[in-house]
Design a protein around this motif. Structure first.
Motif, PDB file in Angstrom:
ATOM      1  N   GLU A 100       0.820  -1.218   0.000  1.00 52.88           N
ATOM      2  CA  GLU A 100       0.000   0.000   0.000  1.00 52.88           C
ATOM      3  C   GLU A 100       0.844   1.253   0.000  1.00 52.88           C
ATOM      4  O   GLU A 100       0.333   2.364   0.082  1.00 52.88           O
ATOM      5  CB  GLU A 100      -0.925  -0.009   1.224  1.00 52.88           C
ATOM      6  N   LYS A 101       2.146   1.102  -0.022  1.00 55.41           N
ATOM      7  CA  LYS A 101       3.063   2.263  -0.027  1.00 55.41           C
ATOM      8  C   LYS A 101       2.824   3.163   1.183  1.00 55.41           C
ATOM      9  O   LYS A 101       2.817   4.390   1.067  1.00 55.41           O
ATOM     10  CB  LYS A 101       2.868   3.096  -1.312  1.00 55.41           C
ATOM     11  N   ILE A 102       2.590   2.580   2.324  1.00 55.53           N
ATOM     12  CA  ILE A 102       2.495   3.385   3.556  1.00 55.53           C
ATOM     13  C   ILE A 102       3.427   2.785   4.589  1.00 55.53           C
ATOM     14  O   ILE A 102       3.064   2.526   5.725  1.00 55.53           O
ATOM     15  CB  ILE A 102       1.054   3.416   4.106  1.00 55.53           C
ATOM     16  N   GLU A 103       4.656   2.550   4.120  1.00 53.07           N
ATOM     17  CA  GLU A 103       5.592   1.802   4.950  1.00 53.07           C
ATOM     18  C   GLU A 103       6.167   2.732   6.023  1.00 53.07           C
ATOM     19  O   GLU A 103       7.199   3.355   5.838  1.00 53.07           O
ATOM     20  CB  GLU A 103       6.689   1.242   4.071  1.00 53.07           C
ATOM     21  N   LEU A 104       5.453   2.857   7.133  1.00 55.08           N
ATOM     22  CA  LEU A 104       5.943   3.672   8.245  1.00 55.08           C
ATOM     23  C   LEU A 104       6.110   2.789   9.470  1.00 55.08           C
ATOM     24  O   LEU A 104       5.160   2.128   9.890  1.00 55.08           O
ATOM     25  CB  LEU A 104       4.952   4.792   8.561  1.00 55.08           C
ATOM     26  N   ALA A 105       7.285   2.833  10.061  1.00 59.07           N
ATOM     27  CA  ALA A 105       7.500   1.983  11.236  1.00 59.07           C
ATOM     28  C   ALA A 105       6.604   2.434  12.381  1.00 59.07           C
ATOM     29  O   ALA A 105       6.246   1.651  13.249  1.00 59.07           O
ATOM     30  CB  ALA A 105       8.966   2.050  11.646  1.00 59.07           C
ATOM     31  N   GLU A 106       6.224   3.726  12.356  1.00 59.45           N
ATOM     32  CA  GLU A 106       5.361   4.202  13.438  1.00 59.45           C
ATOM     33  C   GLU A 106       4.113   3.352  13.556  1.00 59.45           C
ATOM     34  O   GLU A 106       3.566   3.157  14.638  1.00 59.45           O
ATOM     35  CB  GLU A 106       4.955   5.664  13.200  1.00 59.45           C
ATOM     36  N   PHE A 107       3.685   2.831  12.432  1.00 58.21           N
ATOM     37  CA  PHE A 107       2.480   2.013  12.431  1.00 58.21           C
ATOM     38  C   PHE A 107       2.536   0.985  13.550  1.00 58.21           C
ATOM     39  O   PHE A 107       1.639   0.879  14.388  1.00 58.21           O
ATOM     40  CB  PHE A 107       2.358   1.314  11.075  1.00 58.21           C
ATOM     41  N   TYR A 108       3.680   0.275  13.599  1.00 57.66           N
ATOM     42  CA  TYR A 108       3.810  -0.753  14.638  1.00 57.66           C
ATOM     43  C   TYR A 108       3.772  -0.119  16.011  1.00 57.66           C
ATOM     44  O   TYR A 108       3.174  -0.641  16.956  1.00 57.66           O
ATOM     45  CB  TYR A 108       5.096  -1.540  14.418  1.00 57.66           C
ATOM     46  N   GLY A 109       4.397   1.063  16.094  1.00 63.75           N
ATOM     47  CA  GLY A 109       4.333   1.768  17.363  1.00 63.75           C
ATOM     48  C   GLY A 109       2.897   1.986  17.805  1.00 63.75           C
ATOM     49  O   GLY A 109       2.506   1.673  18.935  1.00 63.75           O
ATOM     50  N   PHE A 110       2.090   2.446  16.859  1.00 69.17           N
ATOM     51  CA  PHE A 110       0.683   2.685  17.219  1.00 69.17           C
ATOM     52  C   PHE A 110      -0.005   1.406  17.639  1.00 69.17           C
ATOM     53  O   PHE A 110      -0.736   1.370  18.627  1.00 69.17           O
ATOM     54  CB  PHE A 110      -0.046   3.328  16.040  1.00 69.17           C
TER      55      PHE A 110
END
Lengths: 493, 631, 101, 523, 174
Positions: A100-110
């Motif tokens: 999806e081209k939203i490769e943000l590590a913060e995601f896992y943080g959330f």
């Protein structure tokens, strides 16, 4: 002022999760884009550790921070479930974010932080704590829902979720404030003594309970507080949808049930009737509207509403007047069992949606599944399995879940409710089977052949494997889970 | 035990032909004929054993047990059975031989032999059975055989239709028969003949409640009901009015079949059954009278139709009908012995007549309408003379077998009270007509100048030996059977039915009258069709109404078609479309559609506007609070 | 204490209802958020009043936390509003309903 | 802990061998699928045969029982076993499945693997239904069966397959909704913590409760059978299903419903059974006549057979609720017969469909000349379904009629009418299909049967005549169990009017059962 | 007596301004009237001896949150004068119903609050409300919630960044 070590030990899992989240946020900027997966694996590892920590502490009941937090087997059960779901979500996301081209590590943080919120919800015994837990979870979810910022739908989902969420938490908070007035404290135990003392028809109790039910009803997506669900589930990135549909729903139910039983245990007749009404409405509306959906994510959203309806049967049973303790705890355990099973099958279904890609987008339209069995037999078969399970047809786990709920209902003398539930299970079979029909009995158009592919990353495979294992194994040999749920239901009065 | 082979040999023949038919083809008779031959010999032996009055019982095996129901299959040979055995094996044997010639070169040669072998087996089992179930089983089995054989030339639509018709009409009869059997079981608790006969008397008084659990309490005498129900079967099988319609159509089948099944044996099964169950019928006067009346009716109806038909086989068929009427009437009046006696002699001469027709038909290349025949007596001498004999016997001409049997039959009828005497009068009348139409047949077919289709008018000649020999044998039989004391032989089977005195005024009177009637009939036929052939046409125009009535078989078929067959099919189609699909199925789908529709409606609650959602939450809150305020 | 608790309750209830109605009637997201702030304030009034009446600090502490949460929500909310504005050039809630039915 | 029969787990082996086959198919190559399928199903058949041999006809007790604890609370067991009622059905199933594989040999040429898998799963599920001794286990198999059938119809079916498949699925699913609830209610009212069918059959339930449960059961079973008002899914399903599907559907699946009546309704709800017998009997009679009558109107071979199935199953229910030895044994026998005969008919239709690709009678007429061998088989099966004596159906129908006759002359008479109607439409069908004139455009396609097809029809013919001529062995298997079943009713009736065994009470006063029923209801 | 008067003044203004927040068409005016209301709420706190909260009310709400709002309003320079939602009438009715019902309940059953925890404090709220004691329990009894609150803020912070920062993904993916 010193922090008692024992308390910290009690909340060790929470600490671990938070710690990992913070570390992740720190490491994120300094890790090269190629290494991001490492962070995901770090979170996953943490969850594994937490799993064992919690599992080890299963059984005993420890309070911490002056009875604000309790770690009992009830809480532990939910926590274990939450670890599992979050872990699988993380695994699924690794591949999905790339696609999806939203490769943000913060995601896992959330994910980790909102998981923390959920853990706090399930083990909080003080409305203050529970409220903060809810907020922590929700705010993270608001953000995650809008993660596909560049997509109007995603942001719209986020916005709707946020506005309504804030609205509901406002209502919830007001209810809490009134309760504080009633009990002079926000601790569930004291609240229950006060409520029991005041009895049914004290206006403050009534209004506050009404407000609480509205607040939690929103979180568990019970009609008529469900309306955010379809839109948000459809708009949010699929992995987030899974997380919301499974984890947040489980956590909310856990907290809801604890508040009702530990806080309002004295006035069961006051709320069980209400919940019954909500339950019936939810069953009917969820299933009916799901029939006409053509977008699988939205269809699954409605189906998750319907399933909330089934879960509510458990809640009703626990509070139904004239049911003795045994029946009540049967209601609790069946609810826990059901949500656990529901997690597996929903996880699986959404995973298929997430990995099936048509062109650059994910195959979330029913039409994208046309003739799937021709091209990707495996995926089609698994999807069929999950659909069957969601429809509650043996020998899949879905049946076991329904079976125990119905047992509880009949035991509580709510036979008609059981019948209603089953009738709508039959209705639900229609839309679940339509997916099967589309996959197996329709011929794909030629361009579809080319466009559609399966973005099956190894991690996603693992997720699918777990989901299938759950659906099949729990369907054929539910014994262990049943006994766990039964034993975990005990701590609630 | 040896006699078990009597039926088994034909069965064996059938099985062989059935499995290897496609190999054996034209040599099929090599298996069938010997089989029947041997069973004939065995039958003779069996006959000789029972001639002195005692009976043979051969238990086979236990067919089924269920609750208190136990059905044992077995063979039972008394004089009645023995006589039937002889009749069946003889006629069947001769027909087998005859078939070799008649069916020569037919593609279904082996199949044909197989089927008649099967028929022979079934018929033999039928007459030898010692319990109701077995009787019923083979009762239907012979029906099946006739179905298959009538439909032998299934390329002909008429043959197909006839076969189906025969089976169905028989089914209607068997329906009654089956109920009869059930009632027997419920009444007697067993289905074996002997015990039933034994305590039949004990159950005379019993009644049954027709509606049973449904309530209403409509009681009728068990015995009468049993007899009547069983008789329904007989009506179907023996083509009695009103179920006679199938027999004439059955003539679509190859002629040997008509001779064997539809003249000599199967159609007489009904009469046989009534005789066999005499112990029951004797206990139910009502049933007896019904039998007699139906028989008499059939007798007269058949005759009246026969006099105007032109298809030679149909004429003979209708005469069979009326002869069966005689027999049934006799049984109904208690004269079982004479009924069976006439059955036997009739078997001989009627078979003869059919086979005669067969050889005529063969000679004129499968032409059956006698208006296209004539003047055949020189070309087919053997056929002609044997045919004459047959006709004489049929007409009851003195010194033929037919004369004796019919005479004694009428006599016994006359002695059976008022009903009997009225029927006797009818019988005499019928005798006259019988004589008339049979000789009409003879004259038109064999005398006068040839009206044969000129194409093959010249190559009309006597068929092969295999065809003519059976004719001769049967011709002999149709004389001899009158002299070998069959009635005395049968007496043993029907204790207490000593035939009415053969002497005395009544006897002679009947004899004379009947004979005269016969002679008159022949005379009239001669007058009409030899002396002045224009009379018939004049009568035809004068009495056109009656003529058409007779020609069109009293319009029974048409009536059935209009009243039953067509409505059934139309109604079925209508019901299916308008009720099954339009109502029941629609209701089912309607439920599903209903759910979908509600879903479609409910989806619009989800407007997509955030504040509506918030509103619905508020509504929820209000509702809850109101609930609290109210309750 | 001079002012009876019921007055405070009535006040907060009124404010809460006004906020609630505000959420339902206004179309501008920002104003909707403001209305939500009204609801939270009503809550806070309750808490403070109760805590004063009961003489325990729990209520005030709760207000403290509620305030924090409100702040956080506002931050996120405004962020969402901005992102939303980028798509729709409008912040009227009824202008975005891609997701429906 | 394990309460096994100690002996060798025959039943489990029989039931789950097909699953092994499925695994094998998954591992093997697509081409191998049908071979494995055939091998597996034949092995199952072979393994099931010893059951017949070792079966002890003397006792009414369950045999080859296996019992293992499965779920602790509530105690649900994996309990299986057979008695005289289920054994014939088990054998019927194991016997027909290989035939289904064979008939699909060339007609199914897409997704053979999935097809075989569905077929085998189907076999396991159906066998499971017949052998399950635990209510929950039963229900699980009962529902599981839907999925493979759904796929069989929907994936490999005719033009309108999707509609038929969904209709079949939803209709039967909706039907069994109440069944599940009823099971749970029984569980809570039996006073014991078990779903064991035999134990639950012993417990006594209040008449009012029984009345409720009766109808709950009834809907589930009646839809499966299908009984009169619930029959409309059958024609659709049959017509659209592939041959193998139709065969399984007609021969095995419909039997589940009637089996349910025998296994649950009669023993568990004796009072209610007596009370409502008249209604069921009426419905059955209606089904018999109505089904036959509808068959008149059909021009589609499969539809015709489907409606005839409705009629024949009417006989089965009729016999069951006659509540006497003849009726029930006849009914069980009739289940087997219908399986064989109708199965055979569907196989025949499948064979001709493979050639002409039409099920219309008008397209498939006059087969006697071009396909004599086929015609012979068709005639045999047709006559068997007419109930011609000497063939299997006659025995069943005869016994059922006897049983019914004891209950009510009128009912039996009407039912017997159905036999005439059957003769009518079947013969009419034969007259056109076998003896008619061939449709010209089809002539080229009509070639006679090959050894495979003959091979798969011959055994059926064998059974037709074996049962027709010597049904005793088959009946002997049932006696003990049926007797035991009837005792359940007798127990109730003697409570009503002591000193009367059931047969007398029917034979002497036909209306007694009705009266008893009323009293039972009144209580 | 005086206290009551003050209360009524404050309450009146609060209700008025609250109504204005909802009623005024222009967001900016709404925000302004909210500001006014915040001050009066703070005043209310003071009368209830919650000085610390009063301070925070001013600082956080008025100082931070509201400014933030205004900032966004300016940033997106929304043209004011927006209409009410179509459902406003229904909404008002519902609000009215809720009001009536709660009043009915309150009047009919009468409202009773939990009895004061510590009667020792003769004049309630005298000792409470001072910043010190709040800080005291905040860091002891309410330590755990305090930590959670910090997490919430963390989430909000990061989330705001992620949601608003332009071309965040481009930079990441490159």
């Amino acid at each position: 002022m010193s922090i008692p070590l024992a308390d910290l030990v009690t909340i060790l899992p929470e600490l671990l999760v938070v710690f990992t989240a913070c570390v992740l946020l720190v490491l994120d900027p300094i890790t090269p884009a190629s290494k991001k997966d490492f962070l995901a694996w770090m979170c996953f590892g943490t969850l594994v550790v937490c799993f064992f920590v919690t599992a080890a502490g299963m059984g005993q009941q420890t309070f911490a921070f002056g009875n604000m937090v309790v770690v009992d087997s009830y809480a532990s059960f939910w926590k274990l479930l939450l670890y599992l779901v979050s872990g699988l979500t993380i695994l699924l996301s690794i591949g999905y974010l790339k696609d999806e081209k939203i490769e943000l590590a913060e995601f896992y943080g959330f994910i980790m932080l909102s998981l923390t919120g959920m853990m706090i919800m399930v083990s909080g015994t003080d409305l203050l704590v529970i409220y903060l837990g809810i907020e922590l979870m929700s705010i993270s979810l608001y953000i995650m829902a809008g993660f596909k910022r560049f997509e109007a739908k995603s942001i719209e989902a986020s916005a709707k979720y946020f506005i309504l969420g804030a609205f509901s938490s406002g209502i919830l908070l007001y209810g809490i404030s009134l309760l504080f007035g009633v009990a002079g404290s926000t601790n569930l135990a004291e609240i229950s003594t006060a409520v029991t003392a005041r009895g049914l028809n004290d206006p403050l109790v009534m209004i506050s309970m009404m407000l609480l039910i509205v607040g939690f009803g929103f979180k568990v997506a019970a009609v008529p507080f469900h309306m955010w669900t379809p839109d948000v589930y459809q708009g949010a990135p699929t992995t987030v949808t899974v997380f919301m549909a499974v984890a947040s729903k489980a956590a909310s139910f856990a907290a809801f049930l604890r508040v009702l039983l530990e806080g309002f245990g004295g006035v069961k007749p006051n709320w069980s009737g209400l919940i019954l009404g909500m339950c019936v409405l939810t069953l009917i509306l969820g299933n009916l509207v799901a029939i006409v959906q053509t977008n699988i994510k939205r269809m699954l959203a409605y189906s998750s509403i319907a399933h909330a309806g089934y879960a509510l049967i458990g809640v009703v049973v626990t509070g139904w007047m004239g049911t003795e303790a045994g029946v009540a705890s049967r209601g609790v355990s069946s609810l826990m069992l059901y949500l656990a099973i529901y997690s597996f099958m929903t996880m699986g279904a959404f995973t298929i949606v997430a990995i099936l890609r048509r062109g650059g987008l994910e195959g979330e339209e029913l039409d994208d599944f046309t003739g799937l069995a021709k091209r990707h037999q495996g995926a089609a078969f698994l999807m069929m399995l999950f659909m069957i399970s969601l429809a509650g047809i043996p020998p899949t786990a879905g049946f076991i879940g329904k079976f125990y709920l119905l047992m509880a209902a009949v035991d509580a003398g709510l036979t008609w409710l059981a019948v209603l539930g089953l009738i709508f299970a039959a209705v639900s079979a229609f839309y679940y089977l339509r997916v099967v029909m589309v996959m197996y009995m329709r011929e794909p158009s030629s361009d579809q052949e080319l466009e559609t592919r399966l973005a099956l990353s190894p991690t996603a495979t693992v997720v699918l494997a777990c989901a299938v294992a759950g659906v099949v194994f729990l369907g054929i040999y539910p014994g262990p889970l049943v006994s766990v749920a039964t034993s975990s239901a005990i701590p609630l009065p | 035990m040896l006699y078990a082979l009597i039926p088994l040999l034909p069965l064996f023949a059938f099985i062989v032909l059935g499995l290897l038919g496609h190999r054996i083809k034209d040599r099929a008779h090599l298996i069938a004929v010997p089989a029947v031959g041997i069973s004939f010999v065995l039958s003779v032996m069996a006959c000789s054993e029972v001639v002195d009055g005692h009976v043979l019982e051969i238990p086979l095996y236990t067919w089924a047990t269920s609750g208190e129901l136990t059905i044992r299959l077995g063979l039972y040979v008394d004089q009645l059975t023995a006589a039937m055995l002889l009749l069946v094996t003889i006629v069947s044997g001769l027909v087998h031989v005859y078939t070799i010639g008649y069916m020569h070169g037919d593609p279904g040669y082996a199949r044909f032999f197989g089927n008649i072998a099967l028929f022979t087996f079934s018929m033999l089992m039928l007459v030898m059975s010692d319990n109701f179930v077995q009787l019923f089983v083979f009762w239907e089995a012979v029906g099946l055989c006739s179905y298959l054989l009538i439909g032998h030339w299934y390329e002909r639509p008429s043959a197909r239709a006839a076969a189906t018709k025969a089976f169905l009409v028989n089914r209607i009869g068997d329906f009654g028969f089956l109920l009869g059997v059930l009632l027997v079981f419920v009444t007697f608790g067993t289905l074996q003949y002997q015990p039933v006969f034994a305590d039949a008397a004990a159950h005379v008084g019993e009644t049954v409640d027709l509606l049973g659990a449904v309530g209403g309490g409509w009681e009728v005498s068990a015995m009468t009901l049993i007899c009547l129900l069983l008789f329904v079967g007989a009506v179907g099988k023996s083509a009695q009015v009103p179920l006679h319609v199938w027999l004439p159509d059955a003539m679509e089948g190859p002629t040997p079949i008509s001779a064997l099944i539809h003249a000599a044996t199967m159609v007489t099964a009904g009469v046989f059954m009534v005789a066999r169950l005499a112990p029951l019928y004797n206990l139910s006067p009502v049933a007896m009278d019904v039998v007699a009346v139906v028989g008499g009716l059939t007798m007269i109806v058949g005759a009246t139709i026969a006099i105007t038909q032109t298809d030679i086989k149909r004429i003979v068929a209708y005469s069979t009908l009326s002869q069966l009427g005689y027999m049934m009437m006799a049984c109904g009046l208690g004269g079982y012995v004479f009924g069976i006696y006439h059955l036997l002699t009739h078997g001989a001469f009627k078979a003869l007549l059919f086979l005669g027709c067969g050889s005529v038909i063969l000679a004129v290349h499968h032409e059956q309408d006698m208006r296209h025949m004539g003047g055949l007596k020189d070309k087919l001498p053997i056929t002609y003379w044997t045919f004459i004999i047959g006709s004489l016997a049929l007409a009851g001409f003195p010194l033929t077998a037919g004369f004796f049997s019919k005479d004694e039959l009428l006599l016994s009828a006359w002695n059976a009270g008022a009903l009997g005497q009225t029927l006797t009068v009818l019988g005499v009348l019928t005798a006259g007509m019988t004589a008339f139409y049979s000789f009409r047949l003879v004259f038109v077919t064999f005398w006068g100048e040839s009206r044969v289709d000129p194409h093959h008018a010249d190559d009309v000649r006597e068929p092969a030996k295999v065809v003519t020999v059976p004719l001769l044998v049967l011709a002999v039989l149709s004389i001899v059977t009158g002299y070998i004391g069959i009635p005395e032989f049968l007496q043993h089977a029907f204790p207490g039915s000593e035939g009415a005195g053969h002497h005395g005024p009544a006897a002679t009177g009947i004899m004379i009258v009947a004979t005269l009637a016969g002679l008159i009939g022949i005379g009239v036929a001669y007058l009409f069709y030899v002396k002045s052939p224009d009379i018939p046409d004049r009568l035809m125009t004068q009495w056109s109404m009656l003529y058409n009535l007779s020609l069109n078989k009293w319009y029974v078929d048409e009536a059935y078609d209009k009243a039953i067959v067509n409505p059934t099919f139309k109604m079925a189609d209508y019901m299916w479309k308008k009720f099954d699909i339009a109502i029941i199925d629609n209701a089912v789908n309607g439920v599903a559609r209903g759910f979908a529709w509600w879903g479609w409606v409910a989806r619009f609650i989800q407007t997509g506007e955030t504040q509506n959602y918030a509103l619905s939450m508020t509504v929820g809150a209000v509702v809850i609070l109101t609930a609290y305020v109210v309750f | 204490m001079s002012v009876p608790i019921e007055f405070y309750l009535a006040l907060s209830g009124l404010v809460f209802l006004i906020g609630l109605v505000g959420v339902l009637v206004r179309r501008n997201i920002i104003v909707i958020l403001l209305s939500i702030e009204l609801m939270l304030n009503a809550t806070n009034i309750n808490f403070v009043a109760f805590s004063a009446y009961l003489g325990n600090l729990a209520g005030q502490v709760f207000v403290f936390f509620a305030l924090t949460v409100a702040a956080a929500e506002v931050a996120v909310g405004l962020a969402i509003i901005i992102a939303l504005y980028r798509h729709h050039e409008s912040i009227n809630v009824d202008d975005f309903s891609l997701l429906k039915w | 802990m394990t309460v096994s029969s100690g002996g060798f787990p025959w039943i489990t082996l029989v039931v789950f061998l097909p699953i092994l086959g499925v695994v094998a198919i998954l591992l093997a190559k697509e081409e191998m699928a049908k071979w494995i399928g055939f091998a597996a199903s034949s092995v199952v058949l072979l393994v099931s045969l010893p059951l017949w041999g070792m079966f002890n006809e003397a006792t009414s007790a369950m045999q080859f029982v296996e019992k293992h604890h499965w779920i602790a609370s509530p105690s649900i067991n994996y309990a299986v076993g057979v008695d005289g009622i289920s054994l014939p059905l088990v054998l019927l199933t194991t016997f027909l499945t290989p035939l289904c594989v064979l008939v699909s040999w060339t007609s199914i040429n897409t997704r053979i693997r999935e097809f075989m898998i569905s077929l085998l799963v189907m076999e396991t599920a159906t066998l499971g239904v017949f052998v399950a001794l635990d209510f929950v286990l039963f229900y699980i198999f009962w529902e599981t069966m839907l999925i493979p059938m759904y796929l069989l119809i929907g994936v490999w079916g005719g033009e309108n397959r999707v509609y038929a498949a969904i209709k079949f699925f939803l209709y039967t699913l909706a039907g069994s909704v109440l069944l599940l609830v009823a099971i749970i209610v029984i569980f809570f009212n039996s006073g014991e913590d078990t779903f064991d069918i035999l134990t639950l059959s012993q417990a006594a339930y209040s008449p009012t409760l029984q009345a409720w449960l009766f109808w709950a059961f009834f809907v589930a079973f009646a839809v499966k059978v299908p009984m009169f008002p619930f029959h409309t899914w059958l024609p659709d399903a049959h017509v659209e299903a592939p041959t193998a599907g139709s065969v399984i559907l007609a021969s095995v699946l419909l039997k589940m419903g009637t089996y349910g009546f025998l296994r649950f309704t009669l023993p568990m709800l004796p009072d209610a059974t007596l009370t409502f017998t008249p209604i069921i009997m009426t419905l059955s009679v209606i089904a018999i006549i109505y089904g036959a009558y509808m068959a008149f109107a059909q021009s589609d071979l499969k539809k015709l057979i489907a409606y005839s199935s409705v009629s024949h199953m009417g006989f089965v229910t009729l016999g069951i609720f006659a509540l006497n030895a003849q009726g029930i044994e006849g009914a069980i026998l009739q289940m087997v017969n219908h399986g064989i005969t109708t199965g055979g008919l569907f196989l025949c239709v499948g064979i001709i469909y493979e050639r002409t690709h039409s099920r219309e009678i008008s397209d498939n007429s006059g087969l006697a000349k071009p396909m004599p061998c086929y015609a012979t088989f068709l005639v045999i099966f047709a006559l068997s379904s007419v109930g011609l004596p000497g063939m299997n159906s006659f025995v069943g129908e005869f016994l059922v009629l006897i049983g019914t006759f004891m209950w009510s002359k009128l009912a039996a008479t009407l039912a017997a009418l159905g036999v005439i109607l059957a003769a009518a439409y079947i013969l009419w069908m034969l007259q056109r299909v076998v003896y008619g004139v061939p449709a010209q455009h089809m002539l080229s396609k009509l070639y006679d049967m090959n050894p495979r097809e003959i091979g798969l029809l011959l055994p059926l013919v064998g059974f037709i005549f074996w049962i027709g001529l010597y049904p005793k062995p088959l009946l002997d298997v049932m006696h003990a169990s049926v007797e035991n079943l009837i005792q359940q009713e007798v127990r109730v009736m003697t409570v009503e009017n002591p000193g009367q065994n059931i047969l007398e009470s029917y034979v002497l006063t036909d209306s007694s059962s009705f009266a008893l029923g009323r009293e039972a209801l009144a209580r | 007596m005086l206290g009551t008067l003050i209360f009524f003044y404050l309450a009146g203004v609060i209700v008025l301004t609250a109504t204005l927040v909802v009623a005024l068409r222009n967001p900016i005016y709404s925000a302004m009237s909210l500001l006014v209301m915040f001050f009066h709420v703070a005043g209310l706190y003071v009368t209830l001896h919650a000085e610390f909260l009063a301070a925070i009310q001013i600082i956080v709400y008025a100082g931070a949150i509201l400014v933030l709002y205004l900032f966004v309003v300016m940033l997106l320079n929304i043209k004011g004068e927006e209409k009410y939602n179509k459902q406003s009438f229904v909404a008002l009715c519902l609000g009215g119903v809720l009001l009536v019902e709660s009043v009915v309940l309150g009047v009919s059953q009468g409202i009773t609050v939990a009895s004061p925890r510590s009667p020792s404090l003769g004049e309630p709220g005298a000792s409470v409300g001072n910043t010190e004691s709040i800080g005291e329990i905040l860091y002891s009894t309410y330590l755990f919630p305090f930590e959670i609150a910090s997490l919430i803020l963390l989430v909000a912070m990061v989330g705001a960044v992620i949601l608003t920062k332009k071309d965040i993904f481009e930079s990441k993916s490159s």
